[in-house]
Write an enzyme that holds these catalytic residues in place. Sequence first.
Site, mmCIF file in Angstrom:
data_model
loop_
_atom_site.group_PDB
_atom_site.id
_atom_site.type_symbol
_atom_site.label_atom_id
_atom_site.label_comp_id
_atom_site.label_asym_id
_atom_site.label_seq_id
_atom_site.Cartn_x
_atom_site.Cartn_y
_atom_site.Cartn_z
ATOM 1 N N GLU A 100 -3.426 -1.708 2.279
ATOM 2 C CA GLU A 100 -3.808 -0.533 1.898
ATOM 3 C C GLU A 100 -2.592 0.000 2.831
ATOM 4 O OE1 GLU A 100 -8.035 1.195 2.796
ATOM 5 O OE2 GLU A 100 -8.487 -0.751 1.537
ATOM 6 N N TYR B 251 -2.992 3.306 8.675
ATOM 7 C CA TYR B 251 -3.534 4.691 7.405
ATOM 8 C C TYR B 251 -2.206 5.939 8.714
ATOM 9 C CZ TYR B 251 -5.934 3.725 3.589
ATOM 10 O OH TYR B 251 -6.867 3.109 2.090
#
Length: 448
Positions: free
Chosen positions: A356, A297
């Site tokens: 992710e 992220y």
Amino acid sequence: MPDRYDLPAGFRWGASTAAYQIEGAVDEDGRGRSIWDAFCERPGAVKDGDTGRTACDHYRRWPEDVALMRELGLDTYRFSLAWTRVQPTGRGPANPAGLDFYDRLVDGLLEAGITPLPTLFHWDLPQALEDEGGWLHRDTAHRFAEYAALAADRLGDRVPAWITLNEPFVHMVYGYALGIHAPGRALMLDALPAAHHQLLAHGLAAAELRARGREVLIANNLTPVRPASDAPADLAAADAYDTLHNRLFTDPLLLGRYPDLTAYGLGPDPDLGGAVRDGDLALISAPGLDGLGVNYYNPTRIAAPTEPGLPFTEAPVDGVPRTHFDWPVVPEGLPELLRTLRDRYGAALPPITVTENGCSTDAALDDTARTTYLATHLDALAQATAEGIDVRGYCTWSLLDNFEWAEGYSQRFGLVHVDFATQRRTPRASFAWYRDLIAAHRASRAGE
Ligand code: FCB
């Protein structure tokens, strides 16, 4: 700079979700109670008192969701199994009705031409096991291996590769050290046995999956760590943070040893609060990994500690755009991280899948911020593959807006907007963009 279609020919495109964040139906078909059911009942634990009781109602609406994935043209769908659907109390025989749900989902995915990539544990431990100590208790690792075997016995004929755990670092720190996620324990460094028992669980489950001829991955939350300055105290703090966040959960898997935790007053041969027993590290590393899942992220900036307790302080990453969640947007952090992994682990580093990556936005359907986030991260990823780093696929977080843990429904990560009052799904602009990108990548590689 390579363009974003310049990824390897066999590169696999995917999207990710997790059981508690989307399924709802918490009392259906014999599902047992998990630590997230319990945590959501604690006053003040989750923003606005939100819970996953209904979430995206995916348990009933999954055919519609698979149809959306088919429209996207996904190769891979990463989702998680709720342990409490398979074993309501975390031990004993399988609950056939719970497994039936995943059986239908797997068949639906295969029919749509999508490979299922299930995660066995995405933070929703059976409450019955938490009552016995949860991940602080060694037996939980053995229970996990039993659950993995039950799941693979039922689904393994159609599921070639499995992810054991999602982000054991985040689960340990948020769940056991700080108490801002379930199970809500604030033990600080006394949480460390939860690291070892999760890794042991991975090792024991990996052996079960391997014995059934399946491939094994783990999904780690990794972050490039940037020191706030060149001052020795900042460099030492950054090293200490990197050790805790990245190396504690990757060295044992790939190198068969824990990193030196002397900076934490534990070391140089840490026994993780007495949790490590002879033979454990061999078990954790023995089967090797068929792939390392990387959840990326943002980078983390670290300075020397300002208060006693931990050997670092987090410093803001300034001068970059920020997401709706206020997370810094730094696409070049992704290749930076992958280069560190390559340099650190060399030949021991297995092929990587980005399991992710994504950002939250407001509810709007016109989500240019998401498209920009994804496009710039894929450009950055292509740079890493051009340098020879073996990245096999990319799963964006997330297919649907969903229950974002302690933030409830306030953070929307979906390519697809969900109206939580009506459960209506509406693809956002980024959905069409991702669909077209996948199609263009396929077309540009078809002739090779
Ligand atoms: C990751 C989690 C995932 C989701 C994203 C935003 O840490 O694995 O469930 O919450 O963050």
